[in-house]
Design a protein around this motif. Structure first.
Motif, PDB file in Angstrom:
ATOM      1  N   LYS A 800      45.871  44.652  30.090  1.00 16.14           N
ATOM      2  CA  LYS A 800      44.664  44.938  30.524  1.00 16.14           C
ATOM      3  C   LYS A 800      43.541  43.937  29.768  1.00 16.14           C
ATOM      4  O   LYS A 800      42.610  44.409  29.313  1.00 16.14           O
ATOM      5  CB  LYS A 800      44.103  46.169  30.170  1.00 16.14           C
ATOM      6  CG  LYS A 800      44.991  47.431  30.798  1.00 16.14           C
ATOM      7  CD  LYS A 800      44.705  48.677  30.559  1.00 16.14           C
ATOM      8  CE  LYS A 800      45.282  49.718  31.231  1.00 16.14           C
ATOM      9  NZ  LYS A 800      45.032  51.028  30.739  1.00 16.14           N
ATOM     10  N   LEU A 802      41.487  40.825  30.531  1.00 17.21           N
ATOM     11  CA  LEU A 802      40.986  40.063  31.548  1.00 17.21           C
ATOM     12  C   LEU A 802      40.714  38.666  31.233  1.00 17.21           C
ATOM     13  O   LEU A 802      40.881  37.878  32.058  1.00 17.21           O
ATOM     14  CB  LEU A 802      39.339  40.878  31.703  1.00 17.21           C
ATOM     15  CG  LEU A 802      38.514  40.349  32.642  1.00 17.21           C
ATOM     16  CD1 LEU A 802      39.178  40.189  34.235  1.00 17.21           C
ATOM     17  CD2 LEU A 802      36.788  40.767  32.780  1.00 17.21           C
ATOM     18  N   GLN A 803      40.352  38.440  29.881  1.00 17.85           N
ATOM     19  CA  GLN A 803      40.146  36.821  29.661  1.00 17.85           C
ATOM     20  C   GLN A 803      41.440  36.037  29.739  1.00 17.85           C
ATOM     21  O   GLN A 803      41.655  35.093  30.453  1.00 17.85           O
ATOM     22  CB  GLN A 803      39.684  36.825  28.116  1.00 17.85           C
ATOM     23  CG  GLN A 803      38.417  37.296  27.954  1.00 17.85           C
ATOM     24  CD  GLN A 803      37.489  36.473  28.675  1.00 17.85           C
ATOM     25  OE1 GLN A 803      37.434  35.138  29.009  1.00 17.85           O
ATOM     26  NE2 GLN A 803      36.562  37.444  29.215  1.00 17.85           N
ATOM     27  N   VAL A 827      42.162  40.355  38.988  1.00 13.14           N
ATOM     28  CA  VAL A 827      40.919  40.349  38.075  1.00 13.14           C
ATOM     29  C   VAL A 827      39.845  41.251  38.666  1.00 13.14           C
ATOM     30  O   VAL A 827      39.383  42.048  37.780  1.00 13.14           O
ATOM     31  CB  VAL A 827      40.285  38.874  38.274  1.00 13.14           C
ATOM     32  CG1 VAL A 827      38.934  38.890  37.452  1.00 13.14           C
ATOM     33  CG2 VAL A 827      41.517  37.724  37.454  1.00 13.14           C
ATOM     34  N   THR A 828      39.698  41.416  40.092  1.00 14.07           N
ATOM     35  CA  THR A 828      38.850  42.498  40.526  1.00 14.07           C
ATOM     36  C   THR A 828      39.313  43.800  40.204  1.00 14.07           C
ATOM     37  O   THR A 828      38.447  44.676  39.704  1.00 14.07           O
ATOM     38  CB  THR A 828      38.812  42.368  42.179  1.00 14.07           C
ATOM     39  OG1 THR A 828      38.553  40.734  42.364  1.00 14.07           O
ATOM     40  CG2 THR A 828      37.800  43.172  42.695  1.00 14.07           C
ATOM     41  N   SER A 831      38.605  44.498  36.503  1.00 10.71           N
ATOM     42  CA  SER A 831      37.221  44.399  36.305  1.00 10.71           C
ATOM     43  C   SER A 831      36.392  45.801  36.578  1.00 10.71           C
ATOM     44  O   SER A 831      35.638  46.414  36.128  1.00 10.71           O
ATOM     45  CB  SER A 831      36.333  43.221  36.915  1.00 10.71           C
ATOM     46  OG  SER A 831      36.720  42.188  36.531  1.00 10.71           O
ATOM     47  N   THR A 832      36.920  46.312  37.882  1.00  8.78           N
ATOM     48  CA  THR A 832      36.559  47.722  38.293  1.00  8.78           C
ATOM     49  C   THR A 832      36.840  48.804  37.538  1.00  8.78           C
ATOM     50  O   THR A 832      36.161  49.698  37.210  1.00  8.78           O
ATOM     51  CB  THR A 832      37.222  48.111  39.692  1.00  8.78           C
ATOM     52  OG1 THR A 832      36.825  46.716  40.606  1.00  8.78           O
ATOM     53  CG2 THR A 832      36.633  49.203  40.195  1.00  8.78           C
ATOM     54  N   LYS A 834      37.358  48.575  34.312  1.00  9.09           N
ATOM     55  CA  LYS A 834      36.385  48.580  33.040  1.00  9.09           C
ATOM     56  C   LYS A 834      35.001  49.063  33.302  1.00  9.09           C
ATOM     57  O   LYS A 834      34.441  49.584  32.561  1.00  9.09           O
ATOM     58  CB  LYS A 834      36.360  47.164  32.534  1.00  9.09           C
ATOM     59  CG  LYS A 834      37.822  46.709  31.752  1.00  9.09           C
ATOM     60  CD  LYS A 834      37.699  45.291  31.047  1.00  9.09           C
ATOM     61  CE  LYS A 834      39.051  44.897  30.273  1.00  9.09           C
ATOM     62  NZ  LYS A 834      39.060  43.809  29.374  1.00  9.09           N
TER      63      LYS A 834
END
Length: 834
Positions: A800, A802-803, A827-828, A831-832, A834
């Motif tokens: 988990k 993202l970077q 990534v989408t 991001s969702t 989070k």
């Protein structure tokens, strides 16, 4: 309109006039008889050198040696010198107003106008052996040149007395007696000699191997050309034949202007050009002015004279007077000619009437009102050609009067002429004696005029002129004062302290003033103390220091160099001191100056280590001595063995009570001995390698036991040893051994280096074995390094991070577009959430 001044004019043809006027009444009237002396006169109002004519019998009082007397153009004595050298053939002046004395042995002795000897050069060995019978001094583009004729009838030439290079010219065919006449023509950079062998003419050039015959087209038959003269601009020539015929034409002899019968077959005492319009011949008591159209004028004289050709006329020097003969300038003719209707003539008459407060001034102004600007320019220009101050004022006053009627006239020419006239009148003064014309001054330039005033030691007038004309300080006052100071230091009878103080008071710290040059002059005169005092006023250390060294002031030079902060200067002084002082004394002297000591140590470190070690020995600096020995141990040029140098370093460290460093030296010696053993055993180069390299080299040779032994003995850390082991195995390509080594025990440096060496050697499959064991926080990075982007993205998504996911997407975008889109979807999602 005006007939004034025309009484002194004589017509030469229809529209040409010549005038003769007095410049000075000579001061030497009771000292000099022009009949019995040889005279050399400098051009442009230059000085006059006089010596007794050796060809004439004259009653001499006092010593029998000749005396060279030097006068100004007004006859004022400048200096005199007793001549004690050889026989003088010719006297003359250079363009820088140095007196040139040409002797019969070919030596040219050069003096200044105050009789001070400058230097000597020779016209060559042949001139010395064969003797010089004639010589001529001439001006050219290089300055001043000299041509001589030897008794073997050969010509030798020097183009410039400043850089005398003797050139031999071609021989004149069948010349067994002296030529009937010869002259020099200097045109651009080509100098040629025109020689007359009776009626034949030959041109001698430096660039030609043989003399070139030329034939002037005389109308009447002649037997010999006995005199020749070339104009100042070297474009015209006059040839005088033994029949009394004067041929005037172009210098290349292709064009004849006229042929004039003088009715006098004897050789003239002088034949010179008056500008470019006429030739003047001088016979006993008669001057004959012959124009280029064949017209002539006679002037009579009661006593002997000397003609001095100038670019715009001829000066006539006699026992009693100094006169000028010149063509009347056109603008002067236009204003002063009888019944002139020129605008300038009307304006001059208007000005005169205005001075009388007459209403006729208005009438004359009305006559010229449409041409007032021309009239003003004519009056301004004519004023420049006048020697008489009254005539100058009259013309300048007329120009000023006319200016008042013109609204937008540019006054620059008027102001410039006023300045020039004031300068000219100042230098023409009887006490100064430089009778320059406006034309000559414009040719010479103000700078040259100032130089000539400086040479004559008229410093005050030169400074006043420079200030009046508002010249830049560096070109004017500053430069003149520097010359004055150089003259001042030569006066050895004056007290050094007072001279230094006077010079400093006058010069101060003005821009362009170099006290070092003045001090150099003082040193050349043997006045060392004065030179040292003057150097205290020099602001530039780069000028101060070299001169102080030359004067033997070594320590002050070192102090000045250190204070300047210029390390190059300090090195200059240090190297000078080292060459000129005993070594021990030098080292004791330098140690008193920490900056100099540090720079000298740096110099020795780079260029002379033995001297450096000697200094450290003298200073009892054992640590520095040891450092020297260590550096020497690795120097291939070292005369000692490496082990001996290290041993000496160890001893020095122990004297310094630096046990840690001494221990390191001891260990290095042990390593050195072990390396020698290894060299003997394996026939490979070990000596000089570091401990790290030695262990690595043993591992490459599969000598693992020896490497472990060395590791244990020198306490090589596990981390370093594992690095060396991994690198050596990968270098050897032993991947199975590398895998075994990774499982032998826990790696102190982690599993990542195993991946690195596999990827370094492009063995991706082997790297994949170690990737799962990589630390979690580094897994994404190493999977990307291995090019496994999909696995890297999966791990980043699982973590988990993202970077990390964006990092993977960025690296694989160019390699796999589809995978990049998938990662974008991940990534989408991340991001969702989070």
């Amino acid at each position: 309109m005006s007939a004034m001044l025309t009484a002194d004019w004589c017509p030469l043809g229809r529209d040409t006039y010549f005038r003769k006027f007095e410049i000075y009444s000579m001061t030497w009237q009771n000292e000099i008889n022009m009949e019995n002396v040889s005279v050399a006169v400098g051009q442009y109002g230059g000085p006059i050198a006089i010596i007794r004519d050796r060809k004439k019998f004259v009653k001499v009082q006092g010593i029998g040696k000749p005396i060279i007397s030097i006068y100004s153009a007004s006859g004022k004595t400048i200096s005199s010198t007793v001549w004690s050298s050889g026989q003088i053939i010719q006297l003359g002046w250079s363009s820088t107003e140095d007196l040139l004395c040409i002797q019969d042995d070919g030596s040219v002795l050069i003096y200044d106008m105050f009789g001070s000897y400058q230097h000597t050069f020779s016209m060559g060995q042949e001139a010395k052996d064969m003797k010089v019978i004639e010589a001529k001094i001439f001006a050219n583009i290089n300055g001043t040149g000299i041509a001589v004729l030897t008794s073997s009838y050969r010509f030798f030439l020097v183009n410039s007395v400043k850089e005398p290079k003797v050139r031999r010219l071609p021989e004149v065919p069948s010349l067994s007696v002296p030529p009937s006449s010869w002259t020099i023509i200097s045109e651009d950079r080509q100098i040629r000699i025109l020689v007359a062998k009776d009626r034949e003419l030959f041109v001698l050039k430096q660039s030609e191997q043989h003399a070139l015959p030329v034939v002037p087209d005389f109308i009447e038959p002649i037997s010999a050309i006995i005199e020749m003269s070339v104009s100042q601009n070297n474009r015209h020539i006059a040839l005088f034949a033994d029949s009394g015929c004067l041929w005037i034409g172009s210098a290349d002899l292709r064009e004849r202007y006229c042929e004039f019968d003088t009715k006098c077959p004897s050789r003239p005492k002088q034949l010179v050009w008056c500008g470019t319009e006429a030739v003047i011949g001088y016979w006993d008591n008669v001057l004959l002015v012959i124009g280029r159209q064949g017209d002539h004028i006679n002037y009579g004289y009661d006593s002997a004279v000397r003609l001095v050709p100038e670019m715009d006329g001829v000066r006539v020097l006699s026992t009693y007077s100094h006169e000028m003969i010149q063509k009347v300038p056109l603008v002067v003719q236009q204003i002063f000619r009888i019944n002139s209707t020129e605008p300038g003539s009307y304006l001059l008459e208007a000005s005169k009437q205005f001075q009388k407060r007459s209403h006729r001034a208005d009438e004359y102004i009305r006559l010229v009102k449409d041409h007032l600007e021309v009239a003003v320019k004519q009056c301004i220009e004519a004023a420049g050609y006048e020697f008489d101050a009254g005539n100058q004022k009259m013309l300048i006053r007329a120009a000023q009067f006319g200016k008042g009627f013109i609204a937008d006239l540019n006054p620059d020419s008027y102001v410039k002429m006023c300045h020039l006239l004031r300068v000219l009148n100042a230098v023409r003064d009887h006490k100064i004696g430089i009778p320059l014309t406006c034309t000559q001054l414009q040719h010479l330039t103000i700078q040259v005029l100032l130089d000539r005033l400086v040479v004559r030691r008229h410093y005050y007038l030169a400074i006043q002129i420079a200030r009046y004309l508002k010249l830049p300080y560096n070109e004017g006052s500053s430069r003149i004062l520097a010359h004055w100071a150089c003259y001042k230091v030569k006066q050895t009878q004056l007290d050094s302290e007072q001279v230094a103080r006077d010079i400093a008071d006058k010069l101060g710290y003005a821009p362009g003033v170099s006290y070092s040059e003045i001090a150099m002059k003082a040193a050349d005169c043997g006045r060392m103390q004065l030179a040292i005092k003057l150097m205290d006023y020099e602001c530039s250390a780069s000028l101060q220091v070299p001169l102080l060294l030359r004067l033997g002031e070594d320590r002050p030079a070192l102090v000045k160099a250190i204070e300047s902060g210029n390390t190059d200067l300090v090195y200059t002084v240090l190297l000078h001191l080292r060459e000129n002082m005993p070594l021990g004394e030098f080292q004791m002297a330098v140690r008193n100056y920490p900056v100099a000591q540090a720079l000298y140590l740096k110099y020795c470190r780079d260029h002379n280590r033995e001297t450096l070690r000697d200094i450290y020995v003298q200073e009892d600096d054992y640590n520095a001595q040891a450092a020297c020995f260590i550096r020497e141990s690795y120097d291939p040029k070292n005369t000692l063995t490496m082990e001996a140098s290290l041993s000496a370093a160890q001893d020095s460290y122990r004297r310094a009570r630096n046990e840690f460093a001494a221990g390191l030296c001891e260990e290095q010696q042990k390593l050195l001995r072990y390396q020698k053993t290894l060299e003997d055993k394996f026939r490979r180069e070990f000596v000089g390698r570091s401990l790290h390299d030695t262990v690595y080299f043993l591992l490459l040779l599969h000598e693992t036991k020896l490497a472990d032994k060395l590791r244990t003995e020198y306490r090589v850390t596990d981390r370093r040893y594992w690095w060396l082991r991994i690198q050596s195995l990968s270098e050897l390509g032993e991947w199975m051994e590398l895998d075994k080594f990774s499982k032998s025990k826990k790696s102190p440096i982690g599993i990542e280096p195993f991946v690195d060496v596999c990827l370094k050697h492009k063995n991706r499959s082997e790297a994949e074995k170690y990737l799962p064991k990589v630390k979690d926080e580094l897994k994404v990075k190493y999977y990307v390094k291995a090019g496994m982007f999909e696995e890297a993205a999966r791990i980043a998504f699982e973590q988990k991070d993202l970077q990390a996911l964006l990092f993977v997407q960025g690296r694989c975008a160019s390699a796999d577009r589809n995978l990049s889109d998938k990662i974008s979807h991940l990534v989408t999602q991340l991001s969702t959430k989070k």
